[in-house]
Design an enzyme around this catalytic site. Sequence first.
Site, PDB file in Angstrom:
ATOM      1  N   GLU A   6      57.018  41.965  37.230  1.00  0.00           N
ATOM      2  CA  GLU A   6      56.026  41.119  36.617  1.00  0.00           C
ATOM      3  C   GLU A   6      56.278  41.085  35.172  1.00  0.00           C
ATOM      4  O   GLU A   6      55.510  40.935  34.359  1.00  0.00           O
ATOM      5  CB  GLU A   6      54.704  41.630  36.861  1.00  0.00           C
ATOM      6  CG  GLU A   6      54.026  41.664  38.249  1.00  0.00           C
ATOM      7  CD  GLU A   6      53.108  42.627  38.546  1.00  0.00           C
ATOM      8  OE1 GLU A   6      51.887  42.118  38.005  1.00  0.00           O
ATOM      9  OE2 GLU A   6      52.984  43.609  38.917  1.00  0.00           O
TER      10      GLU A   6
ATOM     11  N   SER B 246      50.630  42.526  42.257  1.00  0.00           N
ATOM     12  CA  SER B 246      50.740  40.911  42.225  1.00  0.00           C
ATOM     13  C   SER B 246      51.216  40.426  43.483  1.00  0.00           C
ATOM     14  O   SER B 246      52.104  39.674  43.708  1.00  0.00           O
ATOM     15  CB  SER B 246      51.665  40.656  40.824  1.00  0.00           C
ATOM     16  OG  SER B 246      50.873  40.670  39.805  1.00  0.00           O
ATOM     17  N   SER B 247      50.864  41.047  44.643  1.00  0.00           N
ATOM     18  CA  SER B 247      51.234  40.689  45.928  1.00  0.00           C
ATOM     19  C   SER B 247      52.752  40.592  46.376  1.00  0.00           C
ATOM     20  O   SER B 247      52.950  39.849  47.153  1.00  0.00           O
ATOM     21  CB  SER B 247      50.518  39.372  46.234  1.00  0.00           C
ATOM     22  OG  SER B 247      49.159  39.403  45.787  1.00  0.00           O
TER      23      SER B 247
ATOM     24  N   ASN C  84      38.680  46.209  47.998  1.00  0.00           N
ATOM     25  CA  ASN C  84      39.896  45.854  48.262  1.00  0.00           C
ATOM     26  C   ASN C  84      40.831  46.872  47.422  1.00  0.00           C
ATOM     27  O   ASN C  84      41.484  47.658  47.840  1.00  0.00           O
ATOM     28  CB  ASN C  84      40.391  44.502  47.854  1.00  0.00           C
ATOM     29  CG  ASN C  84      41.602  44.132  48.281  1.00  0.00           C
ATOM     30  OD1 ASN C  84      42.265  44.835  48.887  1.00  0.00           O
ATOM     31  ND2 ASN C  84      42.351  43.084  47.600  1.00  0.00           N
TER      32      ASN C  84
ATOM     33  N   SER D 212      43.508  34.613  32.213  1.00  0.00           N
ATOM     34  CA  SER D 212      43.313  35.546  33.288  1.00  0.00           C
ATOM     35  C   SER D 212      41.852  36.006  33.635  1.00  0.00           C
ATOM     36  O   SER D 212      40.887  35.881  32.755  1.00  0.00           O
ATOM     37  CB  SER D 212      43.971  36.959  32.914  1.00  0.00           C
ATOM     38  OG  SER D 212      45.510  36.738  32.717  1.00  0.00           O
TER      39      SER D 212
END
Length: 368
Positions: free
Chosen positions: A16, A200-201, A323, A335
Site C-alpha cells: 500500500e 486492503s484486501s 467484520n 477516503s
Amino acid sequence: MSKLRVGLLFGGRSGEHEVSISSARAIALALSAEENANKYEILPFYIQKDGRWLAGDVPQQVLTSGKVPQLPENETPSANSLLSTTKNNLTRWQFPSQVGEVDVWFPILHGPNGEDGTIQGLLSLMQVPFVGSGVLGSALGMDKIAMKMAFAQAGLAQVKYVTLTRAQIWSNPCIFPKLCDEIEATLGYPCFVKPANLGSSVGIAKVRSRQELETALDNAASYDRRIIVEAGVIAREVECAVLGNDQPQASVVGEISFESDFYDYETKYTEGLADLLIPAQLPDSVTRQIQDMALQAFAAVDAAGLARVDFFYVEATGEILINEINTFPGFTATSMYPQMWAKSGITFAELVDRLIQLALERHSTPLG
C-alpha cells in the site's frame, strides 16, 4: 510561540505504498491550511520500498508530485538520507539527522511494517508522541485472527470462521483434503480466504468450490503463515469512524456499495467502482448499535487516536456482525474515514489537528 514540528512519515515497504503517498499528500495539505499553518511545521520523511528513509528534498518532491521517485540504486547517500553500511552481507541503516528534530510523528503508513505495531514500537523507543494506536492496538488491529479473538472476548457478534497455518496447508498433502472438508462442513460456500496480516484486501479470494478453495488457500499461504477463512454472508457493508483515546467518539455510519464480486483492492482504489453513502440509510436503532459496537471494538483492541470499524448489516434478520477494525485507514480527502467525520461536523483540517493533539495527550499520560 514556536511551531510544533510534525514528522510526516509515509511510503513504506507494504503493498500500500502508493496509498500511503496519497494519504500523506492530503495530510500535508491539511497541515498547511490556514487554521493549522501557524501551529505546525511539516518535516516529511519518505520510506522507500527497500526500507531506506529519506528526508529533505526527495520527500517534499514526492508530496508535490504524488509519484514514487526513481532513485539510482547506487546513489551516494547524502546527509538527508538513511545511510547504509554493509558488514557481513547485512545492510545496516542510520536515520537521517532530521529525525531528532521531530516533536510529534504522524506515521501515515498502511499495511505491514506500518500499522502492525512495528513502526509503533520504533517510535515508542524514540519517546516522541505519535498519532494512532500503540504497539498492542496496532498489532491486534492488523492480525485478523488475534483481532477476532479480542472481539469474541468482548462479546461482539461475528461471522463463522476457521483458522489455519501455512504449515497445515503446505507441509502434509494427506492432511490438506481433511482441512478442506472441515471448512466446507463448518462454513460452506461461498467463503472468503484471507491472509491474517495483510491490509486492503491483498491476497483475499472469494471461493465457491473445492478447487477454488484449494487454490485460494495455497495463494494465501504464499502471503502469510497464518490464514483465516470466513463464511460468506448476504449483507450491507457499513462502516463507522472512531476518534479519541480513553473517551472516544463514533461518527455517523457510512455504507459502501459496489458491483464487483467483493470489496477487493481494485474496487477500493479505482475511482468509480464503489459508491459511498454517508450517512447510511439505516433505522436509528441500527445506527446507534453500530456506533456502540464500534466503540466496543476500539476498546477491545486497545486502539487510540483513530480507527475505522467495518460491519455487515444483515437486513433480512436485523443482525449486525463486526467484520474488522482498521487502526490507520486510508486518509485521502475522498477516503471513508475523513468523509464520515466531515458528515459528523469535523473538517479534514480539524481532524488532522485533533489527531495530533490526541497523540500529545496520550504521550503525556503515564504508561500511555
